[in-house]
Design a protein around this motif. Sequence first.
Motif, PDB file in Angstrom:
ATOM      1  N   GLN A 116       0.832  -1.209   0.000  1.00  0.00           N
ATOM      2  CA  GLN A 116       0.000   0.000   0.000  1.00  0.00           C
ATOM      3  C   GLN A 116       0.865   1.257   0.000  1.00  0.00           C
ATOM      4  O   GLN A 116       0.564   2.240  -0.672  1.00  0.00           O
ATOM      5  N   GLU A 117       1.964   1.185   0.750  1.00  0.00           N
ATOM      6  CA  GLU A 117       2.878   2.333   0.822  1.00  0.00           C
ATOM      7  C   GLU A 117       3.425   2.697  -0.560  1.00  0.00           C
ATOM      8  O   GLU A 117       3.639   3.864  -0.873  1.00  0.00           O
ATOM      9  N   TRP A 118       3.650   1.687  -1.399  1.00  0.00           N
ATOM     10  CA  TRP A 118       4.156   1.937  -2.743  1.00  0.00           C
ATOM     11  C   TRP A 118       3.073   2.578  -3.618  1.00  0.00           C
ATOM     12  O   TRP A 118       3.331   3.491  -4.389  1.00  0.00           O
ATOM     13  N   LEU A 119       1.844   2.059  -3.461  1.00  0.00           N
ATOM     14  CA  LEU A 119       0.731   2.644  -4.223  1.00  0.00           C
ATOM     15  C   LEU A 119       0.531   4.106  -3.841  1.00  0.00           C
ATOM     16  O   LEU A 119       0.272   4.959  -4.693  1.00  0.00           O
ATOM     17  N   ASP A 120       0.682   4.377  -2.550  1.00  0.00           N
ATOM     18  CA  ASP A 120       0.499   5.751  -2.079  1.00  0.00           C
ATOM     19  C   ASP A 120       1.650   6.660  -2.512  1.00  0.00           C
ATOM     20  O   ASP A 120       1.476   7.876  -2.613  1.00  0.00           O
ATOM     21  N   SER A 121       2.824   6.092  -2.729  1.00  0.00           N
ATOM     22  CA  SER A 121       3.982   6.907  -3.117  1.00  0.00           C
ATOM     23  C   SER A 121       3.907   7.330  -4.583  1.00  0.00           C
ATOM     24  O   SER A 121       4.437   8.366  -4.963  1.00  0.00           O
ATOM     25  N   ARG A 122       3.272   6.491  -5.417  1.00  0.00           N
ATOM     26  CA  ARG A 122       3.131   6.819  -6.840  1.00  0.00           C
ATOM     27  C   ARG A 122       2.141   7.968  -7.015  1.00  0.00           C
ATOM     28  O   ARG A 122       1.115   8.015  -6.353  1.00  0.00           O
ATOM     29  N   GLU A 123       2.482   8.895  -7.872  1.00  0.00           N
ATOM     30  CA  GLU A 123       1.530   9.987  -8.142  1.00  0.00           C
ATOM     31  C   GLU A 123       0.227   9.391  -8.692  1.00  0.00           C
ATOM     32  O   GLU A 123       0.246   8.322  -9.293  1.00  0.00           O
ATOM     33  N   PRO A 124      -0.901  10.066  -8.513  1.00  0.00           N
ATOM     34  CA  PRO A 124      -2.121   9.596  -9.175  1.00  0.00           C
ATOM     35  C   PRO A 124      -1.866   9.601 -10.691  1.00  0.00           C
ATOM     36  O   PRO A 124      -1.285  10.563 -11.202  1.00  0.00           O
ATOM     37  N   ILE A 125      -2.241   8.513 -11.369  1.00  0.00           N
ATOM     38  CA  ILE A 125      -1.966   8.465 -12.812  1.00  0.00           C
ATOM     39  C   ILE A 125      -2.758   9.561 -13.506  1.00  0.00           C
ATOM     40  O   ILE A 125      -3.964   9.682 -13.298  1.00  0.00           O
ATOM     41  N   PRO A 126      -2.077  10.385 -14.330  1.00  0.00           N
ATOM     42  CA  PRO A 126      -2.797  11.462 -15.020  1.00  0.00           C
ATOM     43  C   PRO A 126      -3.851  10.885 -15.980  1.00  0.00           C
ATOM     44  O   PRO A 126      -3.707   9.736 -16.395  1.00  0.00           O
ATOM     45  N   PRO A 127      -4.881  11.646 -16.344  1.00  0.00           N
ATOM     46  CA  PRO A 127      -5.945  11.105 -17.202  1.00  0.00           C
ATOM     47  C   PRO A 127      -5.431  10.693 -18.597  1.00  0.00           C
ATOM     48  O   PRO A 127      -4.458  11.217 -19.051  1.00  0.00           O
TER      49      PRO A 127
END
Length: 299
Positions: free
Chosen positions: A288-299
């Motif tokens: 989860q920590e890795w998912l949270d570290s990644r920026e939200p994928i741009p549209p």
Amino acid sequence: MKSDHHSRLERASASLTGLSVGDSFGDQFFVSDQIIELRLLHRSPPPPVWFVTDDTIMAQSVVEVLSSSGTIDQDKLAQAFANRYTRDPGRGYGGTAHRILRSIASGTSWQVAASEAFDGMGSMGNGGAMRAGPLGAWFACDLVEVILEQAQRSAAVTHSHPEGQAGAMAVALAAAYAVNHPGRETCPELLAHVQGHLPDGETRSIIRRAMDIPFTRPPGVVAAMLGSGERVLAQDTVPFALWCAARHWSSYPAAIWSTVSGLGDRDTTCAIVGSIVALSAGLPSIPQEWLDSREPIPP
Ligand SMILES: [Mg+2]
């Protein structure tokens, strides 16, 4: 294996998630040797935010076209690549990709733009492979011939050289295999499966070589034997990535740590491995920590 639109999209999206986390994680390792060494030693992930690069952005277009057309419509895919490139060209695209995408964006057909690369030889770069995992997930319920053809078509929009296309076929085959053979610790059969279906060429023969390397070998050594994308080519990127994925079939973080330790084109090797192991190990294997570290994928 379910073949309805919803199930296909769910699988492709899972692969894209794994791809994007691997891509953004690997890209954070273009730092000093000292920092890399410390992170590898302590397995301490880079501080956020991890930004995604061209690998993720182009894979988004692949998923978008599959979702709207159910097949690789090459004209639509070229347009989607060019649109995302024009919106945000600063995502680490390679020199050749800049030229091809600018050319498509200005109205040149993808057939002409792709075939002009490298004095008419076409690109054998790893760009077709880096975005092929979600495609393999989408077609995982179909015949191998379908996966090969669709992967080849998805790569051809930018990569007209056969090696550039073989890299995409290999990664798509591996992702489909992950969907169909999850839940084992390692997967040595993966390499034999992929090389058994690839057209003859350098990518195939180096995967053949990878089949003989035991998983007891340290990934850094194996990277030196097979290549880890220093030349940014399909044939010096894909074999190592597949070996890492097979070695860590059931653990996303272990797979990515091994892959990044091979250095080379590390955003792309991690993107490829992430797109496969997210399927074999399952999405919950991504911390989860890795998912949270990644920026939200741009549209
Ligand atoms: Mg990249």
